[in-house]
Design a protein around this motif. Sequence first.
Motif, PDB file in Angstrom:
ATOM      1  N   ARG A 196       0.826  -1.220   0.000  1.00 21.00           N
ATOM      2  CA  ARG A 196       0.000   0.000   0.000  1.00 21.00           C
ATOM      3  C   ARG A 196       0.859   1.270   0.000  1.00 21.00           C
ATOM      4  N   ALA A 197       2.072   1.168   0.501  1.00 14.23           N
ATOM      5  CA  ALA A 197       2.933   2.347   0.494  1.00 14.23           C
ATOM      6  C   ALA A 197       3.176   2.832  -0.928  1.00 14.23           C
ATOM      7  N   ARG A 198       3.207   1.905  -1.880  1.00 14.26           N
ATOM      8  CA  ARG A 198       3.391   2.267  -3.287  1.00 14.26           C
ATOM      9  C   ARG A 198       2.084   2.320  -4.062  1.00 14.26           C
ATOM     10  N   HIS A 199       1.104   1.529  -3.620  1.00  7.71           N
ATOM     11  CA  HIS A 199      -0.167   1.439  -4.332  1.00  7.71           C
ATOM     12  C   HIS A 199      -1.312   1.604  -3.328  1.00  7.71           C
ATOM     13  N   PRO A 200      -1.549   2.822  -2.876  1.00  4.82           N
ATOM     14  CA  PRO A 200      -2.549   3.037  -1.812  1.00  4.82           C
ATOM     15  C   PRO A 200      -3.969   2.679  -2.214  1.00  4.82           C
ATOM     16  N   GLN A 201      -4.271   2.608  -3.507  1.00  2.00           N
ATOM     17  CA  GLN A 201      -5.619   2.278  -3.955  1.00  2.00           C
ATOM     18  C   GLN A 201      -5.824   0.779  -4.178  1.00  2.00           C
ATOM     19  N   ALA A 202      -4.782  -0.020  -3.983  1.00  2.00           N
ATOM     20  CA  ALA A 202      -4.912  -1.470  -4.214  1.00  2.00           C
ATOM     21  C   ALA A 202      -5.920  -2.082  -3.252  1.00  2.00           C
ATOM     22  N   TRP A 203      -6.646  -3.073  -3.741  1.00  2.00           N
ATOM     23  CA  TRP A 203      -7.696  -3.737  -2.952  1.00  2.00           C
ATOM     24  C   TRP A 203      -7.304  -5.187  -2.747  1.00  2.00           C
ATOM     25  N   PHE A 204      -7.444  -5.665  -1.512  1.00  2.00           N
ATOM     26  CA  PHE A 204      -7.057  -7.031  -1.161  1.00  2.00           C
ATOM     27  C   PHE A 204      -8.249  -7.763  -0.554  1.00  2.00           C
ATOM     28  N   SER A 205      -8.637  -8.858  -1.188  1.00  2.00           N
ATOM     29  CA  SER A 205      -9.736  -9.682  -0.680  1.00  2.00           C
ATOM     30  C   SER A 205      -9.221 -11.086  -0.434  1.00  2.00           C
ATOM     31  N   ASP A 212     -12.370 -16.270  12.049  1.00  2.00           N
ATOM     32  CA  ASP A 212     -12.690 -14.894  12.426  1.00  2.00           C
ATOM     33  C   ASP A 212     -12.505 -13.984  11.218  1.00  2.00           C
ATOM     34  N   TYR A 213     -13.575 -13.778  10.471  1.00  2.00           N
ATOM     35  CA  TYR A 213     -13.491 -12.975   9.257  1.00  2.00           C
ATOM     36  C   TYR A 213     -12.927 -11.581   9.541  1.00  2.00           C
ATOM     37  N   THR A 214     -13.438 -10.944  10.564  1.00  2.00           N
ATOM     38  CA  THR A 214     -13.054  -9.565  10.845  1.00  2.00           C
ATOM     39  C   THR A 214     -11.568  -9.440  11.153  1.00  2.00           C
ATOM     40  N   ALA A 215     -11.002 -10.438  11.794  1.00  2.00           N
ATOM     41  CA  ALA A 215      -9.584 -10.365  12.165  1.00  2.00           C
ATOM     42  C   ALA A 215      -8.681 -10.287  10.942  1.00  2.00           C
ATOM     43  N   TYR A 216      -9.103 -10.865   9.827  1.00  2.00           N
ATOM     44  CA  TYR A 216      -8.273 -10.789   8.621  1.00  2.00           C
ATOM     45  C   TYR A 216      -8.221  -9.369   8.074  1.00  2.00           C
ATOM     46  N   VAL A 217      -9.205  -8.558   8.446  1.00  2.00           N
ATOM     47  CA  VAL A 217      -9.205  -7.147   8.058  1.00  2.00           C
ATOM     48  C   VAL A 217      -8.460  -6.317   9.100  1.00  2.00           C
ATOM     49  N   THR A 218      -8.832  -6.463  10.362  1.00  2.00           N
ATOM     50  CA  THR A 218      -8.245  -5.611  11.405  1.00  2.00           C
ATOM     51  C   THR A 218      -6.804  -5.994  11.728  1.00  2.00           C
ATOM     52  N   GLU A 219      -6.483  -7.281  11.684  1.00  2.00           N
ATOM     53  CA  GLU A 219      -5.132  -7.725  12.004  1.00  2.00           C
ATOM     54  C   GLU A 219      -4.300  -8.004  10.753  1.00  2.00           C
ATOM     55  N   GLY A 220      -4.963  -8.494   9.708  1.00  2.00           N
ATOM     56  CA  GLY A 220      -4.227  -8.880   8.504  1.00  2.00           C
ATOM     57  C   GLY A 220      -4.087  -7.781   7.477  1.00  2.00           C
ATOM     58  N   GLY A 221      -4.846  -6.707   7.637  1.00  2.00           N
ATOM     59  CA  GLY A 221      -4.721  -5.604   6.705  1.00  2.00           C
ATOM     60  C   GLY A 221      -5.449  -5.795   5.400  1.00  2.00           C
ATOM     61  N   LEU A 222      -6.313  -6.818   5.302  1.00  2.00           N
ATOM     62  CA  LEU A 222      -7.085  -7.004   4.079  1.00  2.00           C
ATOM     63  C   LEU A 222      -8.251  -6.021   4.057  1.00  2.00           C
ATOM     64  N   ASP A 223      -8.832  -5.833   2.879  1.00  2.00           N
ATOM     65  CA  ASP A 223      -9.998  -4.966   2.739  1.00  2.00           C
ATOM     66  C   ASP A 223     -11.298  -5.733   2.855  1.00  2.00           C
ATOM     67  N   SER A 224     -11.269  -7.011   2.492  1.00  2.00           N
ATOM     68  CA  SER A 224     -12.488  -7.808   2.482  1.00  2.00           C
ATOM     69  C   SER A 224     -12.121  -9.279   2.544  1.00  2.00           C
ATOM     70  N   VAL A 225     -13.119 -10.107   2.817  1.00  2.00           N
ATOM     71  CA  VAL A 225     -12.946 -11.557   2.741  1.00  2.00           C
ATOM     72  C   VAL A 225     -14.205 -12.159   2.121  1.00  2.00           C
ATOM     73  N   THR A 226     -14.064 -13.356   1.611  1.00  2.00           N
ATOM     74  CA  THR A 226     -15.187 -14.056   0.991  1.00  2.00           C
ATOM     75  C   THR A 226     -16.220 -14.447   2.042  1.00  2.00           C
ATOM     76  N   GLN A 227     -17.478 -14.149   1.767  1.00  2.00           N
ATOM     77  CA  GLN A 227     -18.523 -14.389   2.761  1.00  2.00           C
ATOM     78  C   GLN A 227     -19.165 -15.773   2.557  1.00  2.00           C
ATOM     79  N   TYR A 228     -18.412 -16.802   2.923  1.00  2.00           N
ATOM     80  CA  TYR A 228     -18.906 -18.169   2.752  1.00  2.00           C
ATOM     81  C   TYR A 228     -20.078 -18.479   3.673  1.00  2.00           C
ATOM     82  N   GLU A 229     -20.143 -17.851   4.821  1.00  2.00           N
ATOM     83  CA  GLU A 229     -21.267 -18.122   5.724  1.00  2.00           C
ATOM     84  C   GLU A 229     -22.584 -17.711   5.081  1.00  2.00           C
ATOM     85  N   LEU A 230     -22.605 -16.541   4.455  1.00  2.00           N
ATOM     86  CA  LEU A 230     -23.827 -16.097   3.798  1.00  2.00           C
ATOM     87  C   LEU A 230     -24.123 -16.950   2.580  1.00  2.00           C
TER      88      LEU A 230
END
Length: 442
Positions: A196-205, A212-230
């Motif tokens: 992100r330091a070089r590509h701040p607009q990059a999106w990571f899913s 723990d879906y949320t932890a992959y965003v808050t701890e892993g720095g991802l923007d999204s994860v696949t919603q298999y539960e839904l």
Amino acid sequence: MPWSDHAIWWHVYPLGFLGAERAALPPGEPPRHRLPVLADWLDHLLALGCNGLALGPVFAAETHGYDTTDHFRVDPRLGTEEDLTELVERAAERGVRVLLDGVFNHVGRSFGPFQDVVRRGAASPYADWFVPEGDDFRTFEGHRHLVALNHENPEVADHVAAVMEHWLDRGVAGWRLDAAYAVPRPFWRTVTDRVRARHPQAWFSGEVIHGDYTAYVTEGGLDSVTQYELWKAVWSSLNDTNPHELAWAFKRHNALLDTFPPQTFVGNHDVTRIASRLHEPRHLAHALAVLFTVGGIPSVYAGDERAWQGVKEERVGGDDAVRPAFPARPEELGDDRLSVQRLHQTLVGLRRRNAWLVRAQTQVHTLNNTVLTYTLTDPAAGPGSGAAVAVALNFGAAPATGAVPAAPWTRGAGDGDVDAGSGTVSLPAFGWCVATAPGIPG
């Protein structure tokens, strides 16, 4: 809104879509320039209302693409780096972003650094890229041909970051991270922060099936994860005529939306197609209504817009039925199940007119043995103001009624009717309805 909040992806598995050989080409064979064919499908993608092309694996691999041998080289079965960059450029001319599939948990046994370790053992500079286990090396979920990378080694993080930046420099918009759930979250944080330091607009899913879906965003720095539960709740609740399962999944989904918009889907390259999964064909419209109204970033798996069939089987070659070859041009699809494509267009259009749905939470109003109704309101608007969407689903084989708050509802899709004065929804057997209003009175 970030650009990703407006994204609706059309998901393609290139090796299957383009009819590539099942295994890597022999050394010396010229590349097969198949990737340019995808440019002829961009108009189809746009006609659906999508604006993103999510590609499955495109890098050199041994067989199915998830056994990568060189992350810096396009698989010769698909073409060359020039073919891929031209596709990205032609997509950009139409306002379409391209997402690449990054397989960074494991590699194929022909991966150059691993082969060096096989030849030289502990003397190899790549010896610590892999984890010895018994008389071999750690693998991905017991698949010997998929050798797991050692994510504790900073050099592996260097490699992954370099790969991501290489292709982001060439115009791709982001990465789907395969088997993200199998990789330590601190590794993802290290890599995504650096990129992100070089590509701040990059999106990571990240592909996250459980945990723990949320932890992959808050701890892993991802923007999204696949919603298999839904995903599971959609088809399972419809098959079991159990709206309560879907309503329960909405609660979990709402909790995720407090932090990030999940990547939502009813089909992808790893699962039985939704048209084959559902016991009752009329439930397909229900599944699509949910996909395009609930919060999240939706994707359409190529072929699902024509209700293609395909059952995944747990055997060698068991994915083939859900990863078939497509014709060279969309015109060759003909009119078969064109009505399903038009339904996609209607619902995607409704989604486009209500872009705020990406972060909107779901409020259930009617929930019984056959009927589920819910509403979503613009989270940026105050109580009683802002746009609203109402959805009513009849899971059962008899006519039924439900209710939503009274509002000046206008039906946008479906075969049910909403009485604006009372909020009563009338639904035929297996009926459904999506309606919109400028707001719900407080």
